[in-house]
Write an enzyme that holds these catalytic residues in place. Structure first.
Site, PDB file in Angstrom:
ATOM      1  N   LYS A 135      55.174  24.010  15.928  1.00 50.61           N
ATOM      2  CA  LYS A 135      54.052  24.045  16.883  1.00 50.61           C
ATOM      3  C   LYS A 135      53.274  25.349  16.736  1.00 50.61           C
ATOM      4  CE  LYS A 135      56.384  20.867  19.995  1.00 50.61           C
ATOM      5  NZ  LYS A 135      57.205  20.606  21.177  1.00 50.61           N
ATOM      6  N   ASP A 172      51.772  19.457  28.005  1.00 55.17           N
ATOM      7  CA  ASP A 172      52.762  18.422  27.685  1.00 55.17           C
ATOM      8  C   ASP A 172      52.531  17.156  28.517  1.00 55.17           C
ATOM      9  OD1 ASP A 172      54.761  18.563  25.735  1.00 55.17           O
ATOM     10  OD2 ASP A 172      55.891  20.087  26.838  1.00 55.17           O
ATOM     11  N   GLN A 219      59.974  23.993  25.885  1.00 57.19           N
ATOM     12  CA  GLN A 219      60.656  23.013  25.032  1.00 57.19           C
ATOM     13  C   GLN A 219      61.872  22.439  25.757  1.00 57.19           C
ATOM     14  OE1 GLN A 219      59.401  21.975  22.132  1.00 57.19           O
ATOM     15  NE2 GLN A 219      61.078  20.599  21.667  1.00 57.19           N
TER      16      GLN A 219
END
Ligand code: GUN
Length: 295
Positions: A52, A119, A96
């Protein structure tokens, strides 16, 4: 059978974003920024987060990686998220998952400002999706939608069958395909492991979205001719012929299902690369909203 090339499409999206970021920089003097927060040493998470941050650099986006100890307390983590909620350089915050067991995932997700929820996991984002308001979409489902649109696959009135009910993929993709919107407007069924006979549902699919997490689970007997297959699975199986001793396969038995499909995503190289591209897109969208730029 036509292959849906997620690697190619994700590269196109990254190229488009790179141009938009360069233009935005000329106009505003600023660039979008993403922070990735990782707690502990989970090897798969380490790889994902590294990819990422690397992708941010490729397109001229600012990124920060915050690595935290496995033993960090929930309160400390929540305070760190708040730092980034108030940080002008940061437009997107990604924590994460999974997190260590002593930390409540829901509390962490809810701490992220919905304005920076790239997200799309915050209840505000999920709620907005369900009622059809513009919002941040969870990156993997957003990537699937983008693939369907860019390949001009007919979705209006088609029967989309989603196998899997996770918060990250199953539930949001079902809600996306239900929207009265381009590349959606479908009739949607969600099914899952509690169904006595999954193939009863999967055989009815015009578009089958497999997000089960079991290697090669969908076989040719489970689909009808000319189905469009979107395989979200990333499963590691033993492979004595490969140097590493394993290979990555999807939830769909690709070789046999491909023969009956009109379109199909490969694994790897299908849905996977789209997830990061859409994370970058969401971060750019957050930046564009804040700076009154077009998206
Ligand atoms: N873990 C597995 N997939 C994801 C994702 O899309 N976002 C985050 N934050 N964690 C994940």
């Amino acid at each position: 059978m036509k292959l849906i090339d997620g690697k190619k499409v994700s590269q196109e999206i990254k190229n488009e974003l790179k141009e938009k970021i360069a233009k935005a920089k000329e106009v505003t003097g600023k660039i979008p920024g993403l922070v990735t927060i990782i707690v502990g040493e989970n090897p798969a998470s380490q790889i994902y987060v590294k990819m990422k941050n690397k992708s941010c650099a490729e397109i001229g986006m600012y990124s920060e990686k915050r690595e935290l100890s496995e033993s960090i307390s929930e309160d400390e983590l929540l305070n760190i998220i708040d730092e980034y909620n108030n940080d002008e350089k940061i437009n997107g915050i990604l924590v994460q998952l999974p997190l260590p067991k002593h930390i409540d995932e829901n509390k962490v997700i809810e701490k992220i400002s919905p304005l920076k929820d790239v997200d799309g996991f915050h209840p505000v984002s999920v709620g907005n999706l369900v009622i059809g308001k513009e919002t941040f979409l969870s990156c993997t489902p957003y990537g699937i939608w983008e693939l369907l649109k860019r390949y001009k696959i007919e979705t209006k009135g088609k029967h989309v069958v989603v196998v899997g009910r996770s918060n990250i993929v199953g539930k949001p993709i079902a809600n996306i395909m239900l929207q009265k919107a381009e590349g959606a407007n479908s009739v949607v069924t969600i099914c899952h492991s509690a169904a006595p006979d999954l193939s009863y549902f999967t055989k009815q699919a015009d578009i089958l979205i497999a997000a089960i997490g079991r290697a090669n689970f969908i076989t040719k007997e489970m689909v009808k001719d000319n189905v469009v297959v979107i395989d979200v699975g990333i499963n590691r199986i033993d492979d004595p012929n490969s140097e590493k001793g394993y290979k990555i396969v999807g939830d769909v038995d690709f070789d046999e299902v491909a023969e009956k499909s009109s379109y199909i995503t490969p694994v790897p190289g299908g849905v996977g690369p789209m997830t990061i591209a859409m994370l970058l897109q969401n971060t750019f969208t957050s930046f564009a909203r804040k700076n009154n730029l077009s998206n």
